[in-house]
Design a protein around this motif. Structure first.
Motif, PDB file in Angstrom:
ATOM      1  N   TRP A  64      -5.641  42.625 -45.708  1.00 34.05           N
ATOM      2  CA  TRP A  64      -6.703  43.183 -44.882  1.00 34.05           C
ATOM      3  C   TRP A  64      -8.052  42.760 -45.455  1.00 34.05           C
ATOM      4  O   TRP A  64      -8.254  42.786 -46.680  1.00 34.05           O
ATOM      5  CB  TRP A  64      -6.563  44.706 -44.908  1.00 34.05           C
ATOM      6  CG  TRP A  64      -7.443  45.452 -43.964  1.00 34.05           C
ATOM      7  CD1 TRP A  64      -8.299  44.948 -43.024  1.00 34.05           C
ATOM      8  CD2 TRP A  64      -7.533  46.871 -43.864  1.00 34.05           C
ATOM      9  NE1 TRP A  64      -8.900  45.971 -42.342  1.00 34.05           N
ATOM     10  CE2 TRP A  64      -8.458  47.160 -42.840  1.00 34.05           C
ATOM     11  CE3 TRP A  64      -6.922  47.935 -44.544  1.00 34.05           C
ATOM     12  CZ2 TRP A  64      -8.784  48.467 -42.471  1.00 34.05           C
ATOM     13  CZ3 TRP A  64      -7.235  49.229 -44.185  1.00 34.05           C
ATOM     14  CH2 TRP A  64      -8.164  49.504 -43.153  1.00 34.05           C
ATOM     15  N   LYS A  65      -8.969  42.363 -44.596  1.00 33.84           N
ATOM     16  CA  LYS A  65     -10.281  41.916 -45.084  1.00 33.84           C
ATOM     17  C   LYS A  65     -10.909  43.008 -45.942  1.00 33.84           C
ATOM     18  O   LYS A  65     -10.770  44.199 -45.653  1.00 33.84           O
ATOM     19  CB  LYS A  65     -11.199  41.531 -43.925  1.00 33.84           C
ATOM     20  CG  LYS A  65     -11.566  42.670 -43.009  1.00 33.84           C
ATOM     21  CD  LYS A  65     -12.422  42.162 -41.867  1.00 33.84           C
ATOM     22  CE  LYS A  65     -13.743  42.852 -41.892  1.00 33.84           C
ATOM     23  NZ  LYS A  65     -14.890  42.120 -41.642  1.00 33.84           N
ATOM     24  N   GLY A  66     -11.548  42.599 -47.004  1.00 35.96           N
ATOM     25  CA  GLY A  66     -12.157  43.590 -47.894  1.00 35.96           C
ATOM     26  C   GLY A  66     -11.203  44.108 -48.951  1.00 35.96           C
ATOM     27  O   GLY A  66     -11.610  44.856 -49.829  1.00 35.96           O
ATOM     28  N   THR A  67      -9.941  43.726 -48.866  1.00 37.97           N
ATOM     29  CA  THR A  67      -9.015  44.084 -49.949  1.00 37.97           C
ATOM     30  C   THR A  67      -8.673  42.803 -50.704  1.00 37.97           C
ATOM     31  O   THR A  67      -8.933  41.702 -50.228  1.00 37.97           O
ATOM     32  CB  THR A  67      -7.712  44.723 -49.420  1.00 37.97           C
ATOM     33  OG1 THR A  67      -6.994  43.740 -48.672  1.00 37.97           O
ATOM     34  CG2 THR A  67      -8.001  45.924 -48.554  1.00 37.97           C
TER      35      THR A  67
END
Lengths: 710, 157, 285
Positions: C38-41
């Protein structure tokens, strides 16, 4: 007079966007934000038996249908409100929203998500039009899986077929198409002023307001929607944003904190609406002299798990199903079926591309049957001003197809090339003729939308524009400013026009159906005239203008009879191809187009629309394969769902033919969808001409050509 | 967590973050380089293009840990330079910008090309942009924007 | 918590490899996609990560005697730009992805990813390339077909690092690489074909043919190549049908999201036929 407005200006948003200063939804800072991830169905068709959610740490929330307020409805308000905000006891497609999992830490959300267990009782799914019509696994909708059926009849097709010397028949199929706007779906919900606010990448702020307020059981004014700079949409941000905005709003209503819901690309391709797949069978009755005497068109489109807007898409497919031709006797039948694929929805063209693809391929094939070249044959049947349309009204446009063909022929050398390539196994050339009805079908503008625009004098030489229509890349913020500025005698840069906020702008309707320039632009032109009359009242003077339906266009929505559209844009594409006989790969070597969009409101912006629309259509025709395997889109990464790159197609040579429309601003007609429509049939026609084999399905892949060549 | 230092748009910077954090996220979250866009996260679309030691790269494909000591230019840096201004103005004048989401990345690709070749043919421009996807323009006007940049910036590159 | 290491020298890296199970990270363009989250992870690397891009000795590309040696840190762009790179490899490398990826991705990474659709691998098979596998104790060399054992599988032992690719620079006046991708650029392969041959007068002096993405690994048959070696154009015509049949039996592609088995097989054979009938002929005449 029209030369002035069409002169290209620098787009108002260009420098900010190119510099990276324009803010899209993921660029805003909402402070302490929570993140939301959808809990989705993993089954195409099943009963939900139970859901087990682990105990949530503090600050984490699981939001599902039980969180819909008592006064609200667990339904998304599209044309039909059958699509649920959150699934309750059944799921109809892979990816259906069951709940939202929300919290401050994304890693933790993913961990919790992996612990949520959903127990299903599976039922046998139906994925294709054939499986749906056969009610595989038992009917899911009604007793026949059919969302709706329409029949349009002109003249006496039965007699035409009974007396036919011969009948030519073909069945044409088109696939799913993903919008692939460069900015994935995304929005942020906040609790401000004691109500839900949604900041969204979207086309239709008032659609979202309607769906959200209904689900929360509050008045529309108690929900504020603010559109933010939108990185492409193409119909994909017309209704789909409702599907995520409503659960998000339910969550914000419960938690009262800002929550972000932004899709990754893989989520976006896997779990958003696509263009409706279609199967269209066309039969043509010919007399002894090989004249067309009748036509029968049977259209079926795949609506997926919920009806939502499918029947309106179907109507447009049927209304464009007979193309640009005047056929004396015709029957157009249309059905939309329910399947267990992701619900299909709006995509640039809204049904017209499917209908136009089928009729154009069919007409080329009939031409071949009677020993004529496609253009020579098709031109015999061009509809003209005063001819009867499929909905039994007269064609009110001054149809300039002959003039347009002459221009296309001169640019592309089509007439000579098609004769030269007849026995050339390497080269081919194709042509297509299309039209596209501008604005909503029939009386939709009058009965449903009732668009209202407002303008205000905001300074010595300044005015503001208040409309709910959005800039999504098509150039609207520049074009509407130009229209207003022209009437007020101001510079277009002296007109203010912000991304719409439902607290501020009136409902001038959605940014769809190629209506924003033609319909809303006209409202602005008329509103600007009013404001000009009040200019001397000083700063603060305001004017409003509401849509008035021109009385000469009549429509009966119950019978689908009358003037389906007040006017049409018209288009011709010519595509030239070469084939590598070793690999069956096709290379496009020339693209020419001629369009009648009334009067272009800005030459450069329209050039951009043409180039973008045609290339998107060529992608649809050639490489954008999207299959369903076990209820999932098989091509769901950007590596596998491929769209054209800068190297796939050559530069397009385009020409506009002026043909002003009296109820369009400075004569403009709708253009955004028209420019998509003609590419796919022209490409397929070129491959058909090259191979000498009939093409029925798109995308026309090398794999398909190999089978044809065998 | 570890400290990683690099040059960002001409300034020496350092950041305490997990070395496996994507450079894309570092640039956006830790340095507010919001011109770097995420279009796919899988190296396919080019919206997150930046220059790394003078070369065009996709910042979603690079972890922070790989850029210690590197020289990084984002759209925020490019737009302040003469070359960047020429590209921006040329893009704006030719109609190369529509929804704009791909545009900062396209600018980086244009700059990378013009540094190597200040008088590119159309085919060379198309090749140089082939990793930067655009769904709005059909590319013709972007190609024109790069051509115009080359003409206007003849003395710069 | 996954850790990462940035050694500056090869001995340091090899020492680290001895002590723990790690994922060597060269360009990382395949790994970052594989472990994308997931974006940001953080990307979901299952093991500690060893960055190789600080080891300057691995960034060399040079000719040593009759061999081209390409270090594990050399990017695809560098391979393409190097003047001594054989044409078949240059064409293969330039058919991969787009400039932005080629500027990060490495040739060695492409090999270790061991995808049957790896375009450079197809060319490297035809060039008789081998890989250098280093360990603290020393190096071993391994021919590419022995190194790649299946889709995504290699014979890399624990503690070993692929440090270089070696390509014997044999005379080859015919070099052809063909990729059939999902589109004209920035595409993944449906299949690929590499041919390397030396023609002397009207006779085939040496030949190597490789097919990518039509089997679990790249397909090459030295046995069938021997049958073509020493033959004139006329003689090849006589055995062409048998040769084609023999290759046909070896080419066993699958259906997937990019293409069909039937297409892959047919086009692989078409490319072979086209090469035998025209690719070779041009040089012979």
């Amino acid at each position: 007079m029209n030369d002035e407005i069409r002169k290209s200006v620098r787009r108002v948003d260009a420098v900010a966007k190119a510099s990276g200063l324009a803010k899209y939804i993921s660029d805003y800072d909402f402070g302490d934000i929570l993140y939301a991830r959808l809990v989705r169905s993993t089954r195409p068709r099943a009963k939900i038996l139970s859901v087990t959610v682990p105990e949530l740490p503090e600050g984490y929330y699981y939001v599902d249908y039980r969180d819909i307020p008592e006064k609200g409805k667990n339904r998304i308000q599209m044309i039909k409100d059958d699509w649920k905000v959150f699934a309750e006891d059944e799921v109809r497609y892979v990816g259906e929203t069951i709940a939202l999992l929300i919290g401050p830490d994304r890693e933790r959300i993913l961990n919790i998500l992996s612990e949520i267990k959903i127990f299903y009782e599976d039922r046998e799914p139906a994925y294709t039009i054939e499986e749906a019509l056969a009610c595989k696994g038992g009917a899911m909708v009604g007793d026949d899986n059919i969302y709706g059926e329409y029949n349009l009849v002109k003249g006496d097709p039965d007699t035409a077929f009974n007396n036919a010397a011969r009948v030519v028949e073909g069945t044409y199929r088109t696939g799913f198409q993903e919008h692939l706007y460069m900015e994935p779906q995304g929005m942020v919900g906040t609790w401000e002023g004691g109500r839900v606010n949604i900041y969204a990448s979207a086309q239709c702020p008032y659609y979202i307001q309607k769906s959200v307020s209904s689900a929360l059981g509050v008045d529309g004014k108690n929900v504020r929607i603010k559109q933010v700079t939108t990185g492409g949409a193409f119909g994909g941000k017309e209704h789909f944003p409702d599907v995520i905005a409503v659960p998000l709003a339910v969550a914000v209503n419960k938690i009262k904190k800002p929550i972000e819901l932004i899709f990754d690309r893989i989520e976006d391709i896997s779990y958003t609406c696509k263009r409706h797949p279609s199967r269209i069978t066309i039969k043509t009755a010919l007399d002894k002299e090989n004249n067309i005497t009748g036509m029968d068109i049977d259209t079926v489109i795949n609506g997926g798990g919920y009806e939502s807007s499918t029947l309106i898409v179907l109507q447009r497919a049927l209304l464009h199903g007979i193309g640009v031709y005047n056929i004396p006797n015709a029957h157009v039948r249309g059905r939309a079926v329910a399947t267990n694929t992701f619900p299909s929805d709006a995509y640039r063209g809204f049904g017209a591309p499917q209908g136009l693809y089928a009729i154009e391929m069919h007409m080329s094939q009939v031409a071949k049957e009677v020993g004529m070249f496609p253009a020579d044959f098709k031109r015999k049947y061009f509809i003209k001003n005063g001819d009867m349309t499929i909905t039994n009204a007269t064609m009110k446009d001054n149809v300039k197809l002959e003039e347009m063909f002459a221009a296309a022929d001169e640019m592309s050398d089509y007439t000579r090339k098609i004769r030269e390539y007849e026995n050339d196994p390497y080269r081919g050339i194709g042509i297509s003729f299309v039209n596209h009805g501008g604005g909503f079908t029939g009386n939709g503008e009058q009965e449903i939308i009732k668009g209202l625009v407002r303008m205000k004098r905001t300074g010595e030489n300044r005015a503001a524009l208040y409309v709910s229509n959005v800039e999504m890349g098509q150039g609207l913020q520049t074009v509407l400013r130009k229209i207003a500025a022209k009437e007020l005698g101001l510079k277009y840069t002296d007109i203010e026009y912000d991304n719409p906020d439902t607290d501020i702008v009136p409902d001038s309707g959605p940014t769809v159906a190629s209506r924003s320039t033609m319909v809303v632009g006209y409202l602005i032109q008329e509103c600007a005239k009013k404001l000009k009359g009040k200019w001397d009242e000083g700063v603060g003077a305001e004017a409003e203008h509401r849509y008035i339906h021109p009385s000469e266009y009549k429509w009966d929505q119950d019978t689908l009879q009358g003037d389906a559209y007040p006017t049409y844009g018209w288009g011709i594409n010519v595509v030239e191809v070469e084939m590598d006989t070793v690999t069956y790969e096709v290379k496009t070597t020339g693209i020419w187009s001629v369009f009648d969009v009334g009067i272009p409101m800005d030459d450069t912006i329209m050039d951009g629309q043409v180039s973008g629309g045609v290339i998107q259509g060529l992608g649809y025709a050639s490489i954008e394969k999207c299959e369903v395997l076990d209820g999932r889109f098989r091509q769901h990464t950007m590596a596998d769902y491929v769209i054209p790159t800068s190297m796939d197609f050559p530069e397009i040579k385009n020409k506009f033919i002026d043909n002003p429309y009296k109820y369009g601003p400075s004569g403009a007609k709708g253009a955004g969808e028209l420019v998509f429509d003609a590419a796919a049939p022209a490409y397929a026609d070129a491959v058909q001409q090259l191979t000498g084999k009939n093409i029925y399905d798109i995308p026309v892949t090398p794999e398909m050509i190999m089978e044809l060549e065998e | 967590m570890a400290k990683t230092s690099f040059i960002l748009n001409g300034e020496e910077v350092s950041v305490e973050a997990d070395p496996l954090k994507r450079l894309l996220d570092v640039l956006r979250e830790d340095f507010e380089a919001l011109g770097v866009k995420e279009g796919c996260g899988e190296g396919e679309c080019g919206a997150c293009s930046i220059l790394l030691n003078g070369k065009l790269v996709n910042s979603c494909m690079i972890p922070l840990g790989a850029v210690e000591g590197a020289d990084i230019v984002t759209p925020e840096g490019l737009r302040e330079t003469e070359k960047g201004k020429v590209i921006i103005e040329s893009f704006a004048d030719t109609g190369a910008v529509q929804c704009g989401f791909c545009t900062p990345g396209m600018m980086m690709a244009a700059e990378a090309l013009l540094e190597k070749n200040n008088n590119p043919e159309e085919s060379e421009i198309r090749e140089a942009l082939s990793g930067n996807l655009c769904r709005c323009t059909g590319y013709d006007l972007i190609v024109k924007g790069v051509k115009t940049s080359a003409e206007r910036g003849k003395d710069l590159w | 918590m996954v850790k990462s290491y940035r050694p500056d020298t090869l001995p340091e890296a090899l020492k680290l490899m001895e002590t723990r199970d790690m994922i060597p990270f060269a360009g990382g363009t395949d790994l970052m996609v594989k472990y994308q989250s997931w974006k940001g992870t953080l990307p979901g690397f299952p093991k500690d990560v060893l960055f190789l891009n600080y080891i300057s000795s691995l960034k060399k590309i040079e000719v040593k005697g009759e061999t081209l040696v390409i270090g594990a840190g050399v990017t695809l762009s560098d391979v393409a730009d190097y003047p001594e790179t054989p044409k078949v490899l240059r064409d293969a490398v330039l058919s991969i992805a787009a400039p932005g990826i080629r500027n990060i991705a490495t040739l060695s990474g492409n090999i270790c990813n061991a995808s049957p659709a790896g375009d450079s691998i197809c060319a490297l098979y035809a060039l008789d390339a081998s890989v250098v596998l280093s360990k603290s104790g020393g190096n071993r060399e391994c021919a590419l077909p022995e190194f790649i054992t299946g889709p995504g599988k290699t014979s890399l032992n624990s503690g070993e690092l692929l440090t270089a690719v070696k390509i014997p620079l044999k005379k080859a006046n015919v070099q052809e690489f063909r990729k059939v991708g999902t589109r004209k650029a920035n595409a993944l392969s449906k299949l690929s074909f590499s041919a390397v041959a030396e023609i002397k007068g009207d006779t085939v002096d040496g030949i190597a043919l490789a097919f990518g993405a039509v089997g679990p690994t790249v397909i090459r048959s030295t046995e069938l190549e021997k049958k073509l070696t020493g033959k004139t154009l006329e003689q090849i015509k006589l055995i062409q049908k048998d040769i084609m049949n023999d290759y046909s039996a070896m080419i066993v592609p699958i259906d997937d999201q990019r293409s069909t088995a039937a297409y892959r097989k047919q086009v692989a054979l078409n490319l072979l036929k086209n090469f035998l009938e025209s690719g070779l002929v041009q040089e012979m005449q």
